[in-house]
Scaffold this active site. Structure first.
Site, PDB file in Angstrom:
ATOM      1  N   CYS A  35      -1.370  -9.395   8.497  1.00 13.94           N
ATOM      2  CA  CYS A  35      -0.781  -9.553   9.791  1.00 13.94           C
ATOM      3  C   CYS A  35       0.486  -9.300   9.653  1.00 13.94           C
ATOM      4  CB  CYS A  35      -0.893 -10.714  10.506  1.00 13.94           C
ATOM      5  SG  CYS A  35      -2.850 -11.266  10.579  1.00 13.94           S
ATOM      6  N   ARG A  77       1.584  -2.938   5.870  1.00 13.83           N
ATOM      7  CA  ARG A  77       0.721  -3.986   5.418  1.00 13.83           C
ATOM      8  C   ARG A  77      -0.691  -4.028   5.420  1.00 13.83           C
ATOM      9  NH1 ARG A  77       4.937  -8.557   5.639  1.00 13.83           N
ATOM     10  NH2 ARG A  77       3.212  -9.938   6.413  1.00 13.83           N
ATOM     11  N   TRP A  89      -4.852  -8.270  10.728  1.00 10.46           N
ATOM     12  CA  TRP A  89      -5.746  -8.153   9.673  1.00 10.46           C
ATOM     13  C   TRP A  89      -6.509  -9.273   9.690  1.00 10.46           C
ATOM     14  CZ3 TRP A  89      -6.940 -10.608   4.862  1.00 10.46           C
ATOM     15  CH2 TRP A  89      -7.699 -10.096   3.962  1.00 10.46           C
ATOM     16  N   ASN A 100       0.845 -15.143  11.729  1.00  9.26           N
ATOM     17  CA  ASN A 100       0.339 -14.574  10.437  1.00  9.26           C
ATOM     18  C   ASN A 100      -0.255 -15.907   9.704  1.00  9.26           C
ATOM     19  OD1 ASN A 100      -0.214 -13.415   8.034  1.00  9.26           O
ATOM     20  ND2 ASN A 100       2.303 -12.998   7.869  1.00  9.26           N
ATOM     21  N   GLY A 101      -1.125 -15.867   9.094  1.00  9.71           N
ATOM     22  CA  GLY A 101      -1.688 -17.040   8.257  1.00  9.71           C
ATOM     23  C   GLY A 101      -3.100 -17.603   8.679  1.00  9.71           C
ATOM     24  N   GLU A 157      -7.601  -0.952 -13.938  1.00  9.30           N
ATOM     25  CA  GLU A 157      -6.712  -0.294 -12.837  1.00  9.30           C
ATOM     26  C   GLU A 157      -7.275   0.807 -12.302  1.00  9.30           C
ATOM     27  OE1 GLU A 157      -4.554  -1.224 -10.979  1.00  9.30           O
ATOM     28  OE2 GLU A 157      -3.230   0.597 -10.279  1.00  9.30           O
ATOM     29  N   LYS A 191      -8.331   1.298  -8.355  1.00  9.60           N
ATOM     30  CA  LYS A 191      -7.780   2.548  -7.650  1.00  9.60           C
ATOM     31  C   LYS A 191      -9.005   3.252  -6.973  1.00  9.60           C
ATOM     32  CE  LYS A 191      -4.694   1.433  -6.962  1.00  9.60           C
ATOM     33  NZ  LYS A 191      -3.553   0.509  -7.534  1.00  9.60           N
ATOM     34  N   GLU A 240     -10.803   1.163  -4.343  1.00  6.27           N
ATOM     35  CA  GLU A 240      -9.988   0.715  -3.134  1.00  6.27           C
ATOM     36  C   GLU A 240      -9.893   1.863  -1.931  1.00  6.27           C
ATOM     37  OE1 GLU A 240      -6.103  -0.183  -5.433  1.00  6.27           O
ATOM     38  OE2 GLU A 240      -6.276  -1.725  -3.998  1.00  6.27           O
ATOM     39  N   HIS A 267     -22.488  -4.764 -24.830  1.00  4.14           N
ATOM     40  CA  HIS A 267     -22.926  -6.138 -24.568  1.00  4.14           C
ATOM     41  C   HIS A 267     -23.392  -6.467 -23.345  1.00  4.14           C
ATOM     42  CE1 HIS A 267     -21.388  -7.422 -28.657  1.00  4.14           C
ATOM     43  NE2 HIS A 267     -20.249  -6.786 -28.336  1.00  4.14           N
ATOM     44  N   LYS A 314      -1.567  -4.678   2.623  1.00  8.09           N
ATOM     45  CA  LYS A 314      -0.531  -4.463   1.477  1.00  8.09           C
ATOM     46  C   LYS A 314       0.137  -5.799   0.980  1.00  8.09           C
ATOM     47  CE  LYS A 314       2.039  -1.701  -0.946  1.00  8.09           C
ATOM     48  NZ  LYS A 314       1.466  -1.213  -2.365  1.00  8.09           N
TER      49      LYS A 314
HETATM   50  C1  F6R Z   1      -3.952  -2.459  -5.808  1.00  6.42           C
HETATM   51  C2  F6R Z   1      -3.162  -3.293  -5.161  1.00  6.42           C
HETATM   52  C3  F6R Z   1      -3.317  -4.862  -4.814  1.00  6.42           C
HETATM   53  C4  F6R Z   1      -1.942  -5.516  -5.273  1.00  6.42           C
HETATM   54  C5  F6R Z   1      -2.199  -7.271  -4.995  1.00  6.42           C
HETATM   55  C6  F6R Z   1      -0.885  -7.766  -5.394  1.00  6.42           C
HETATM   56  O1  F6R Z   1      -3.709  -1.090  -5.509  1.00  6.42           O
HETATM   57  O2  F6R Z   1      -2.055  -2.658  -4.535  1.00  6.42           O
HETATM   58  O3  F6R Z   1      -4.333  -5.285  -5.849  1.00  6.42           O
HETATM   59  O4  F6R Z   1      -1.525  -5.359  -6.445  1.00  6.42           O
HETATM   60  O5  F6R Z   1      -2.587  -7.414  -3.827  1.00  6.42           O
HETATM   61  O6  F6R Z   1       0.088  -7.619  -4.784  1.00  6.42           O
HETATM   62  P1  F6R Z   1       1.605  -7.838  -5.036  1.00  6.42           P
HETATM   63  O7  F6R Z   1       1.946  -7.089  -6.269  1.00  6.42           O
HETATM   64  O8  F6R Z   1       2.489  -7.579  -3.767  1.00  6.42           O
HETATM   65  O9  F6R Z   1       1.677  -9.463  -5.265  1.00  6.42           O
END
Ligand code: F6R
Length: 607
Positions: free
Chosen positions: A2, A27, A74, A98-99, A479, A483, A486, A502, A602
């Site tokens: 949010c 965000r 969100w 927000n929260g 990673e 990606k 996501e 395993h 984000k």
């Molecule tokens: C993946 C991604 C998330 C962030 C995670 C931590 O592409 O962006 O997994 O890495 O939410 O976010 P930060 O780095 O802002 O604490």
């Protein structure tokens, strides 16, 4: 997550609130709304989905006023819908939040006993009803806020507007971030500096427990004990330019392509590319005597921490632990006296990471943070801050923040390795020379005519994709899988290549794509055996390797991506690029929403 915005002014605020909400779009959100007060009446317009829907709704139902609040939601409690979108209104009160109000069930029951009917599934609605009830009972705004804040529990950044007090905006912060920007005859509130920088660059940050009474001329900020406090203002570094994609189709594509440049900047901010001399900010401890390093982060930043564990252990011989932020403080970790804890976060606002950081501080650790937003809460609460110079990262899926984190972590590990007498000057210089050369190698991968679309169009048809890597590249397999999940919504898993046999090998059947992150390094022969095991079970292999590796494995692979040869210690940075590009092109092929994938945020400011 949010985003909230509020403006109190002498002029109309709606358009400016909408612009600020657009600056908070990155965000992640699933509905939005704006309220303003006109002639002592609250007007409200809300829409499910994107801000463009809210813009269209505002054309049909324009609202105006010189005080207003806005929100991008969100969803946590209640589906994304117009009804659940903020602002929530009760009588003469409108609220954005927000929260999470953790005791909302109990408060709902109490309000129901008083005859209040809930209109939404949200936790926030109780705040609007409580505030309205207190005002109805004759309380003034200040008294009402004190009563409200003693009643609600959980995490919040709140803005409250009252129809009968159109010259006053109320704000409160506990855990979720909130900033105030000072204008001429007007005040602006928002979740972060980016939301406000186009309105005013003079910004203060609320601390936990702060709340405020704001008019167009002044902000009275109170702390948890209801004492008036001053929160220093600064001129924000956040850009007042509205982010744009330039020549690229998506922010993610732009940010992938920015990596050679921002990696170069970040590295040059810590190390002279000519002399190789590394200069880090001051620590409160002596790195050569550090008994243990604890690294804590979430998501992609956690994977950066996993890579860093290899580097700190191998190059500096520091016992290093890496923890997922949301787990860390719940497992009663053993934190050595005088140890250091390093928190990695692009946004600097992830609440899991922030809470873990506070826990480590309470337990006597020296707090270091590595952030991309230097004004963030995590940075402000650290003893030492290292910055990545990635610039604003708008795409929800992190790319350039990750690789700049890696460059910083490697530079730090090399420097500490020298200080601890593990690396000679010559060995250290060899790595920093290679780091200085890395941007040109990354630029080469980006400009090479590699058939990302060919492989990605096949990946786009898959149900499952497996990513394998070994040693320092195991986290790059994780990673890569993250990606892909996501942004393309394809089920993907990353494994340590040797772990396949395993259990996970049971997933393999004819045609399942296996992406092998396999530079020709000390683990290559073992990785190639794991590749053969997958191949024997019908997997189709996407091979990410260099000349030597490709020479040995080219017959086994269906798709091959040739990476330049690089010092083995740097391979996780270089090999991040192909896993990002595979995910990007696969999502593009599938037509998913790349920059704002469903359900994702984000800046994750709830636990
Ligand atoms: C993946 C991604 C998330 C962030 C995670 C931590 O592409 O962006 O997994 O890495 O939410 O976010 P930060 O780095 O802002 O604490």
């Amino acid at each position: 997550m949010c985003g909230i915005v509020g403006i109190i002014s002498t002029q109309s605020v709606t358009k400016r609130i909408l612009t600020s909400l657009k600056r908070l779009e990155y965000r992640g959100y699933d509905s939005a709304g704006i309220s303003a007060i006109k002639n002592r009446k609250i007007e409200r317009c809300r829409a499910a989905g994107k801000l463009s829907n809210l813009e269209q709704a505002l054309v049909k139902q324009p609202i105006s006023g010189s005080i207003g609040i806005g929100h991008t939601r969100w969803a946590t409690h209640g589906v994304p819908s117009i009804e659940n979108a903020h602002p929530h209104v009760s009588g003469q009160v409108a609220v954005v939040h927000n929260g999470i109000i953790e005791n909302y069930q109990q408060l709902k029951e109490e309000l129901a006993n008083d005859g209040v009917t809930m209109q939404t599934e949200t936790d926030t609605e109780v705040v609007a009803h409580l505030a309205n009830a207190y005002l109805q009972a004759g309380m003034q705004p200040k008294e009402m806020m004190q009563a409200l804040l003693s009643k609600i529990q959980g995490a919040f950044a709140l803005l409250i507007m009252m129809a009968q007090h159109p010259d006053t905006l109320l704000a409160a912060r506990k855990y979720s971030p909130l900033a105030i920007a000072y204008g001429d005859d007007e005040m602006f509130l928002g979740s972060d500096a980016l939301a406000l920088a186009h309105l005013s660059r003079k910004i203060s940050y609320f601390e936990d427990g702060d709340w405020a009474i704001i008019t167009k001329d002044e902000a009275k900020i109170f702390n948890l004990k209801n004492e008036i406090v001053e929160r220093p203002s600064k001129i924000t570094d956040a850009s007042n330019k509205t982010p744009d994609k330039g020549k690229y189709a998506h922010y993610m594509e732009k940010e992938i392509n920015e990596q050679p440049e921002v990696i170069g900047y970040t590295f040059a901010s810590y190390c002279s590319p000519t002399t190789g001399k590394i200069t880090l900010p001051k620590f409160k401890f002596c790195p050569s005597e550090l008994p243990k390093l604890t690294i804590v982060a979430a998501g992609t930043s956690f994977y950066a921490g996993m890579v860093a564990k290899y580097w700190f252990e191998n190059l500096a011989r520091i016992p290093t632990e890496v923890d997922i932020a949301s787990e860390f403080r719940y497992r009663n970790p053993v934190l050595i006296k005088n140890g250091a804890a390093l928190f990695i976060s692009q946004s600097g606002e992830s609440l899991d990471t922030l809470m873990a950081q506070r826990y480590a501080k309470e337990n006597g650790q020296n707090i270091i943070s590595l952030v991309n937003v230097p004004e963030s809460t995590i940075a402000r609460e650290s003893d030492t801050v290292l910055k990545t110079l990635a610039g604003p990262e708008i795409s929800v899926a992190s790319t350039k923040a990750f690789t700049t984190q890696l460059v910083t972590l490697l530079t730090m590990a090399v420097h500490w390795g020298e200080l601890r007498g593990v690396l000679s000057d010559r060995e250290a210089k060899k790595i920093t020379d290679n780091l200085a050369n890395l941007p040109s190698l990354l630029a080469r991968v980006l400009s090479d005519d590699l058939d990302w679309i060919g492989a990605s169009s096949e990946l786009a048809l898959s149900q499952d994709v497996i990513y394998l890597g070994r040693g320092v590249n195991f986290p790059i397999a994780l990673e890569g899988a993250l990606k892909l999940k996501e942004i393309s919504y394809i089920h993907a898993e990353g494994y340590a290549a040797g772990e396949m046999k395993h259990g996970p090998i049971a997933l393999l059947e004819r045609g399942v794509p296996v992406v092998m992150v396999a530079p020709h390094d000390e683990w290559f022969e073992k990785t190639s055996s794991n590749l053969k095991e997958a191949l024997a079970r019908g997997a189709r292999v996407v091979l990410l390797s260099d000349d030597k590796g490709i020479e040995k494995l080219h017959e086994a692979a269906t798709w091959i991506f040739r990476m330049p040869r690089v010092h083995p210690i740097l391979t996780p940075i270089l090999y991040s690029l192909p896993v990002q590009l595979l995910a990007y092109h696969t999502a593009k092929e599938k037509g998913t929403e790349i920059d704002q994938p469903r359900n994702l945020a984000k800046s994750v400011t709830v636990e």
